[in-house]
Design a protein around this motif. Structure first.
Motif, PDB file in Angstrom:
ATOM      1  N   PHE A  82      52.769  18.970  21.563  1.00 26.02           N
ATOM      2  CA  PHE A  82      51.514  18.361  21.986  1.00 26.02           C
ATOM      3  C   PHE A  82      50.320  18.831  21.176  1.00 26.02           C
ATOM      4  O   PHE A  82      49.228  18.322  21.364  1.00 26.02           O
ATOM      5  N   GLU A  83      50.494  19.841  20.314  1.00 23.59           N
ATOM      6  CA  GLU A  83      49.394  20.408  19.550  1.00 23.59           C
ATOM      7  C   GLU A  83      48.272  20.837  20.493  1.00 23.59           C
ATOM      8  O   GLU A  83      47.387  20.053  20.819  1.00 23.59           O
ATOM      9  N   ASN A  84      48.326  22.087  20.915  1.00 19.60           N
ATOM     10  CA  ASN A  84      47.410  22.664  21.903  1.00 19.60           C
ATOM     11  C   ASN A  84      47.594  21.991  23.260  1.00 19.60           C
ATOM     12  O   ASN A  84      46.743  21.249  23.734  1.00 19.60           O
ATOM     13  N   VAL A  85      48.711  22.258  23.864  1.00 13.19           N
ATOM     14  CA  VAL A  85      49.087  21.644  25.138  1.00 13.19           C
ATOM     15  C   VAL A  85      48.066  21.995  26.223  1.00 13.19           C
ATOM     16  O   VAL A  85      47.518  23.097  26.250  1.00 13.19           O
ATOM     17  N   CYS A  86      47.799  21.028  27.077  1.00 10.04           N
ATOM     18  CA  CYS A  86      46.925  21.250  28.223  1.00 10.04           C
ATOM     19  C   CYS A  86      47.567  20.575  29.440  1.00 10.04           C
ATOM     20  O   CYS A  86      48.578  19.889  29.323  1.00 10.04           O
TER      21      CYS A  86
END
Length: 179
Positions: free
Chosen positions: A113-117
């Motif tokens: 997710f590229e920098n998951v939140c």
């Protein structure tokens, strides 16, 4: 054996609940609220291992040693930013290995997710379950290599997006031709 994988936000809302053992829905709901209450009340400096609440703890009495080893008994968790990652396991699992499993799970999500939140987990729950499925099958850890997990999930995405007749030579009319 891992009995459950849970992910909560800071407000106690479950973002992932995966049970590998059969439990009644009412017991699951009570377990979710009890475990979150226990984990959220702990200070950041506290240990990341807890005994299982009495709701699922094995009964004391005349049970064999193998039954006690198979019963869920340990809660292992890690708190990242706004999310709690929680594993419920038997006493035969190494708590440090479970912490490493949580770390690999989070790193795999972060790469995908590229920098998951939290919103990534809500709107892309299929990917969340795919990562978990690459790592744990039936409560048994099958893969902890970060690169293999990420590549496996990416491969699943490529397969899911491939058209049905791709790779079939000579089927330009489809299966309904001539009917």
């Amino acid at each position: 054996m891992i009995n459950a994988v849970l992910v909560f936000n800071n407000n106690g809302q479950p973002r992932l609940t995966k049970f590998y053992t059969q439990l009644d829905t009412a017991v699951q709901q009570r377990l979710l609220s009890e475990i979150f209450a226990l984990v959220a009340a702990r200070p950041n400096s506290a240990c990341n291992f807890l005994p299982l609440p009495p709701l699922l703890a094995p009964p004391t009495g005349s049970s064999t040693a193998s039954e006690q080893n198979d019963a869920p008994s340990l809660v292992t968790y890690r708190h990242y930013a706004t999310l709690y990652f929680i594993l419920i396991s038997t006493s035969t699992e190494s708590p440090l290995a479970l912490l490493d499993l949580i770390q690999v799970f989070v790193e795999a999500l972060d790469r995908l997710f590229e920098n998951v939140c939290e919103l990534d987990l809500i709107f892309n729950f299929e990917t969340l379950h795919a990562v978990l499925g690459e790592m744990i099958v039936g409560g048994v850890v099958v893969e902890t290599g970060l690169e293999k997990v990420v590549e496996g999930v990416k491969a699943q995405g490529r397969v899911a997006k491939r058209p049905v007749n791709e790779g079939r030579v000579g089927l330009t009319q489809g299966i309904w031709a001539g009917r």
